[in-house]
Scaffold this motif. Structure first.
Motif, short mmCIF file in Angstrom:
data_model
loop_
_atom_site.label_atom_id
_atom_site.label_comp_id
_atom_site.label_asym_id
_atom_site.label_seq_id
_atom_site.Cartn_x
_atom_site.Cartn_y
_atom_site.Cartn_z
N LEU A 165 0.83 -1.19 0.00
CA LEU A 165 0.00 0.00 0.00
C LEU A 165 0.88 1.26 0.00
O LEU A 165 0.60 2.23 -0.72
N TYR A 166 1.96 1.26 0.76
CA TYR A 166 2.87 2.38 0.82
C TYR A 166 3.52 2.62 -0.55
O TYR A 166 3.62 3.77 -1.02
N ALA A 167 3.97 1.55 -1.18
CA ALA A 167 4.59 1.68 -2.49
C ALA A 167 3.61 2.25 -3.52
O ALA A 167 3.99 3.05 -4.39
N GLU A 168 2.35 1.86 -3.39
CA GLU A 168 1.34 2.38 -4.32
C GLU A 168 1.11 3.88 -4.10
O GLU A 168 0.96 4.64 -5.07
N LEU A 169 1.09 4.27 -2.83
CA LEU A 169 0.92 5.69 -2.53
C LEU A 169 2.08 6.52 -3.09
O LEU A 169 1.88 7.59 -3.67
N VAL A 170 3.32 5.99 -2.92
CA VAL A 170 4.48 6.70 -3.45
C VAL A 170 4.42 6.77 -4.97
O VAL A 170 4.75 7.79 -5.58
N ARG A 171 3.99 5.68 -5.58
CA ARG A 171 3.91 5.64 -7.05
C ARG A 171 2.87 6.65 -7.56
O ARG A 171 3.11 7.38 -8.53
#
Length: 424
Positions: free
Chosen positions: A243-249
């Motif tokens: 979820l964090y990686a998606e937010l950063v992306r």
């Protein structure tokens, strides 16, 4: 007897005029006395004396008569000669109000007629002269300095608590009684149409991405803590990282892609909000209610004086510094305006026409009020003060009438005596 003049009522220029008037009066009176003394002396010697004595006596007698007549005429303008109320004397004190009215009519007919004023302005070429003066560095700097003085004077009023209080009540009351939502909506609509908000969106996307990167561990711990108690720890961590990686992306995509769907969604949201602020009654009422509550909040009232003082201090710093950017810009703009007024004939003609129209309107509309100022001022003077003011202005020149009367009278007496001798 004439009451003494209080020197404190006279200006320095009037005191100088009074000294000059006294000197000329003394000269004219002395010349009259000389003629009188000569007449007395020569009259006693005329019988049996040489022929020239008769001529000299006649000249002295006629000069004395002419000097007395002109003394009476000049004195009668301002007072009763020797204090005797002879009819048609003390003309100025008696006719003061009529003179004031006549002066007003003269000024109105010869100076405040609209066609006269327009013609004078047209011949004066006010705009060209103003432009020539402004384009010079000293001219533009002078205007800037005068503007700075006006600003200083206005800023000085903002020290007064009563003035600040009046401004506070006027500003906040207007803010609380005026519907600001439609204006905000029109402003936001214009901002969206021009894309002026894109820079702010860029900044927000960049800062959001940077914040996500800088707070990775804290965000992962927060998301893991929100997982259900029954799920395995390793699964919670995997889901949180995903979820964090998606937010950063997403944040990076919004930051780097001007055509990102999120940006389009923001544009549509702002456009809809702009329409609601102008057309949706519920949105308008809600925004205006919040503005009224803000205007009535005690903290806003307490902060108003601080804002005014801060603005006043900043403004004074800008206008007091001759080398400030504000003053340099104003001086440069004034010089550029002066160059345009002098070089641009169509612009100059347009400005001249506007000035003529403005002055013509003032003259035609307020002519009677201006003339009333003259007549009312003269009417407010007492008779003695009026006579004194006029005599100080023109009395010195009138003494030459007395001198001329004595001299011309003497010459006339000499001629008359000579003609009489020739006729036997």
């Amino acid at each position: 007897m004439r009451a003494p003049v209080d020197p404190t009522e006279l200006s320095a220029a009037d005191l100088a005029r009074r000294t000059s008037l006294r000197r000329h009066k003394a000269f004219a009176t002395g010349l009259l006395l000389v003629a009188a003394v000569l007449w007395l002396v020569l009259r006693a010697q005329e019988e049996g004396g040489p022929a020239w004595v008769g001529y000299a006596r006649a000249a002295a007698e006629a000069g004395m008569v002419g000097g007395l007549a002109d003394w009476f005429a000049v004195t009668a303008l301002f007072r009763h000669p020797l204090g005797v109320p002879v009819p048609h004397t003390a003309i100025i004190p008696r006719r003061k109000d009529a003179l004031g009215t006549s002066l007003g009519e003269f000024v109105g007919a010869n100076f405040l007629a609209e066609d006269v004023v327009r013609g004078k302005l047209r011949r004066a070429e006010v705009t060209r002269r103003l432009g020539r003066w402004l384009r010079r560095p000293e001219g533009a700097a002078r205007v800037t300095e005068e503007l700075a003085r006006v600003v200083r004077a206005g800023a000085g009023l903002l020290r007064d608590e009563q003035v600040v209080g009046v401004l506070e009540r006027a500003a906040l009351r207007r803010l609380g009684t005026t519907s600001v939502a439609p204006a905000l909506g029109r402003l936001l609509d214009r901002v969206v149409d021009d894309g002026a908000h894109h820079g702010l969106v860029d900044l927000a996307a960049e800062r959001t991405h940077d914040w996500l990167v800088a707070n990775r561990e804290s965000l992962l711990d927060l998301m893991t803590a929100q997982a259900p108690a029954w799920s395995p720890r390793w699964l919670d961590e995997r889901v949180s990282e995903r979820l964090y990686a998606e937010l950063v992306r997403i944040a990076a995509g919004v930051r780097d892609d001007p055509a990102h769907d999120a940006r389009g969604a923001i544009d549509r949201f702002l456009a809809q909000l702009a329409r609601d602020l102008q057309q949706d009654a519920a949105t308008v009422a809600r925004v205006d209610g919040q503005v009224r509550a803000l205007a009535e909040h005690p903290a806003v009232h307490r902060s108003f004086a601080q804002v005014v003082e801060s603005g006043r201090t900043t403004l004074l710093e800008l206008v007091d510094d001759p080398d400030s950017e504000l003053r340099r810009r104003i001086t440069d703009e004034l010089a550029a305006l002066g160059a345009r007024l002098e070089d641009d004939a169509p612009l100059r003609a347009k400005v001249d026409a506007r000035v003529e129209d403005l002055v013509g309107y003032v003259v035609s509309t307020y002519r009677d009020e201006i003339l009333t100022l003259i007549t009312d001022t003269v009417a407010a003077w007492d008779a003695r003060s009026t006579a004194r003011k006029v005599e100080l202005q023109v009395g010195r020149d009138l003494q030459y009438i007395r001198v001329n009367g004595t001299v011309v009278g003497a010459l006339a007496g000499l001629v008359i005596h000579g003609v009489a001798d020739l006729l036997g």
